[in-house]
Design a protein around this motif. Structure first.
Motif, PDB file in Angstrom:
ATOM      1  N   ASP A  21     -26.470  12.092  13.181  1.00  0.00           N
ATOM      2  CA  ASP A  21     -27.588  12.990  13.910  1.00  0.00           C
ATOM      3  C   ASP A  21     -27.312  12.978  15.433  1.00  0.00           C
ATOM      4  O   ASP A  21     -26.307  12.604  15.889  1.00  0.00           O
ATOM      5  CB  ASP A  21     -28.990  12.086  13.670  1.00  0.00           C
ATOM      6  N   SER A  22     -28.357  13.339  16.040  1.00  0.00           N
ATOM      7  CA  SER A  22     -27.950  13.750  17.477  1.00  0.00           C
ATOM      8  C   SER A  22     -27.675  12.427  18.317  1.00  0.00           C
ATOM      9  O   SER A  22     -26.834  12.301  19.388  1.00  0.00           O
ATOM     10  CB  SER A  22     -29.473  14.249  18.376  1.00  0.00           C
ATOM     11  N   ILE A  25     -23.743  11.922  18.094  1.00  0.00           N
ATOM     12  CA  ILE A  25     -23.279  12.839  18.939  1.00  0.00           C
ATOM     13  C   ILE A  25     -23.300  12.486  20.326  1.00  0.00           C
ATOM     14  O   ILE A  25     -22.426  12.541  21.140  1.00  0.00           O
ATOM     15  CB  ILE A  25     -23.707  14.479  18.679  1.00  0.00           C
ATOM     16  N   GLN A  26     -24.658  12.285  20.671  1.00  0.00           N
ATOM     17  CA  GLN A  26     -24.802  11.707  22.089  1.00  0.00           C
ATOM     18  C   GLN A  26     -23.734  10.495  22.530  1.00  0.00           C
ATOM     19  O   GLN A  26     -23.050  10.815  23.841  1.00  0.00           O
ATOM     20  CB  GLN A  26     -26.390  11.565  22.540  1.00  0.00           C
ATOM     21  N   TYR A  46     -24.435  18.210  26.334  1.00  0.00           N
ATOM     22  CA  TYR A  46     -23.681  17.551  25.648  1.00  0.00           C
ATOM     23  C   TYR A  46     -24.739  15.972  25.762  1.00  0.00           C
ATOM     24  O   TYR A  46     -24.186  15.187  24.619  1.00  0.00           O
ATOM     25  CB  TYR A  46     -22.568  16.717  26.191  1.00  0.00           C
ATOM     26  N   GLU A  49     -30.823  15.860  23.724  1.00  0.00           N
ATOM     27  CA  GLU A  49     -31.008  16.238  22.367  1.00  0.00           C
ATOM     28  C   GLU A  49     -31.854  17.460  22.284  1.00  0.00           C
ATOM     29  O   GLU A  49     -31.424  18.321  21.133  1.00  0.00           O
ATOM     30  CB  GLU A  49     -31.979  15.030  21.679  1.00  0.00           C
ATOM     31  N   LEU A  52     -28.455  20.154  22.530  1.00  0.00           N
ATOM     32  CA  LEU A  52     -27.359  19.775  22.348  1.00  0.00           C
ATOM     33  C   LEU A  52     -26.311  20.461  21.710  1.00  0.00           C
ATOM     34  O   LEU A  52     -26.776  21.422  20.642  1.00  0.00           O
ATOM     35  CB  LEU A  52     -27.634  18.335  21.387  1.00  0.00           C
ATOM     36  N   HIS A  53     -25.006  20.796  22.172  1.00  0.00           N
ATOM     37  CA  HIS A  53     -24.198  21.373  21.641  1.00  0.00           C
ATOM     38  C   HIS A  53     -23.115  20.097  21.164  1.00  0.00           C
ATOM     39  O   HIS A  53     -22.931  19.230  21.826  1.00  0.00           O
ATOM     40  CB  HIS A  53     -23.382  22.121  22.709  1.00  0.00           C
ATOM     41  N   VAL A  54     -22.446  20.577  20.122  1.00  0.00           N
ATOM     42  CA  VAL A  54     -21.513  19.626  19.557  1.00  0.00           C
ATOM     43  C   VAL A  54     -20.149  20.078  19.679  1.00  0.00           C
ATOM     44  O   VAL A  54     -19.580  21.023  19.214  1.00  0.00           O
ATOM     45  CB  VAL A  54     -21.813  19.487  18.016  1.00  0.00           C
ATOM     46  N   ALA A 100     -25.929  19.538  14.643  1.00  0.00           N
ATOM     47  CA  ALA A 100     -26.344  18.256  15.710  1.00  0.00           C
ATOM     48  C   ALA A 100     -26.785  17.307  14.581  1.00  0.00           C
ATOM     49  O   ALA A 100     -26.706  16.272  15.187  1.00  0.00           O
ATOM     50  CB  ALA A 100     -27.232  18.891  16.475  1.00  0.00           C
ATOM     51  N   GLN A 101     -26.842  17.475  13.302  1.00  0.00           N
ATOM     52  CA  GLN A 101     -27.443  16.548  12.355  1.00  0.00           C
ATOM     53  C   GLN A 101     -26.951  16.957  11.060  1.00  0.00           C
ATOM     54  O   GLN A 101     -27.099  18.468  10.778  1.00  0.00           O
ATOM     55  CB  GLN A 101     -28.893  16.182  12.510  1.00  0.00           C
TER      56      GLN A 101
END
Length: 286
Positions: A21-22, A25-26, A46, A49, A52-54, A100-101
């Motif tokens: 999930d976000s 990624i964060q 980055y 949330e 958010l770009h991955v 993002a998730q």
């Protein structure tokens, strides 16, 4: 011989389900140095949330990096000492932008075992797909020192001709003293990156940065400076880990445009007389 090449390649793939999930990624983005300056709109892509770009290299740690290098070393036909293991290279193919998730099924196997004489090289392949189809394919090239010399296939050469002329862009990125400790929270718990005593046993003066952290930092620099910050343009990313990075050092990242859709990259450690860190590095893009 602790590595039985035929048995390792013939072993059944291991499959499992991963989710992210976000927050995952964060954490990954922070681990590769995102968020400086914290309020910069380009960095908030980055870290925040809501926008958010991955970065595609997140694929190397999604689901805690499972199946990862350490679990891959427990596959049939492989029995090695972790202190003799080094990550030699990484290849990523992105089949479509990472959400993002998500939830995906991963399949991991030993795609090849090569005999380099003084070392064996294991090619660990991980493929991920969700309900909409393939997401990514990761190949990790793992060097196991002292396990070569059985007369097997040496494998293909990954060396490229050096780029011609001066680089089109040069940037520097500082590796924080605590960066390895933060990055390992994304799933790579190898004590080589945190435990001074283990690092000494492995032949290093102190813990080293994860190669995949340098890999992520470099891709972010390329995306931010050469691809207009658009993570969805990345189609593939390959590198050879040419040397180690110690937390606290500065990375010098050189970039050359190489025809349509390709950027060549070389990375060195500034404080150690430009010691090579990443070599034979290519980012493919749209």
């Amino acid at each position: 011989m602790p590595i039985d090449a035929a048995k390792a390649v013939a072993a059944a793939p291991r499959s499992g389900e991963i989710t992210w999930d976000s927050k995952d990624i964060q954490l990954y983005h922070l681990g590769i140095g995102a968020g400086t300056p914290a309020t910069d709109p380009d960095e908030l892509r980055y870290t925040l949330e809501s926008r958010l770009h991955v970065l595609p290299s997140f694929a190397t740690v999604a689901g805690g990096g499972k199946p990862g290098v350490i679990s891959g070393l427990s596959l049939p036909g492989i029995e090695v000492d972790l202190a003799r293991v080094l990550h030699g290279g990484q290849s990523l193919t992105v089949h479509r932008p990472l959400p993002a998730q998500g939830t995906a099924t991963t399949t991991g196997r030993i795609a090849a075992v090569y005999d380099k004489g003084k070392a064996a090289v294991l090619v660990m392949r991980t493929e991920a797909a969700d309900a909409d189809g393939p997401l990514w394919t990761n190949d990790a090239q793992i060097f196991v020192r002292g396990e070569g010399g059985w007369g097997g296939d040496r494998g293909p050469s990954t060396r490229l001709e050096p780029p011609v002329g001066p680089p089109d862009r040069v940037v520097e990125r500082t590796v924080r003293e605590d960066q390895a400790l933060l990055y390992r929270l994304s799933g790579d718990w190898n004590p080589l990156h945190a435990d001074p005593e283990f690092a000494k046993v492995a032949g290093f003066e102190r813990p080293i940065l994860h190669g995949l952290c340098t890999y992520g930092m470099t891709l972010k620099a390329v995306v931010d400076t050469r691809l207009d910050g658009d993570v969805t343009r990345v189609r593939g990313y390959v590198t050879r880990f040419a040397g180690v990075v110690y937390p606290g050092e500065t990375l010098r990242i050189r970039m050359w445009r190489h025809g349509d859709g390709e950027i060549r990259v070389a990375v060195s450690a500034v404080e150690r007389n430009e010691a090579p860190v990443l070599a034979d590095t290519v980012v493919r893009h749209t």
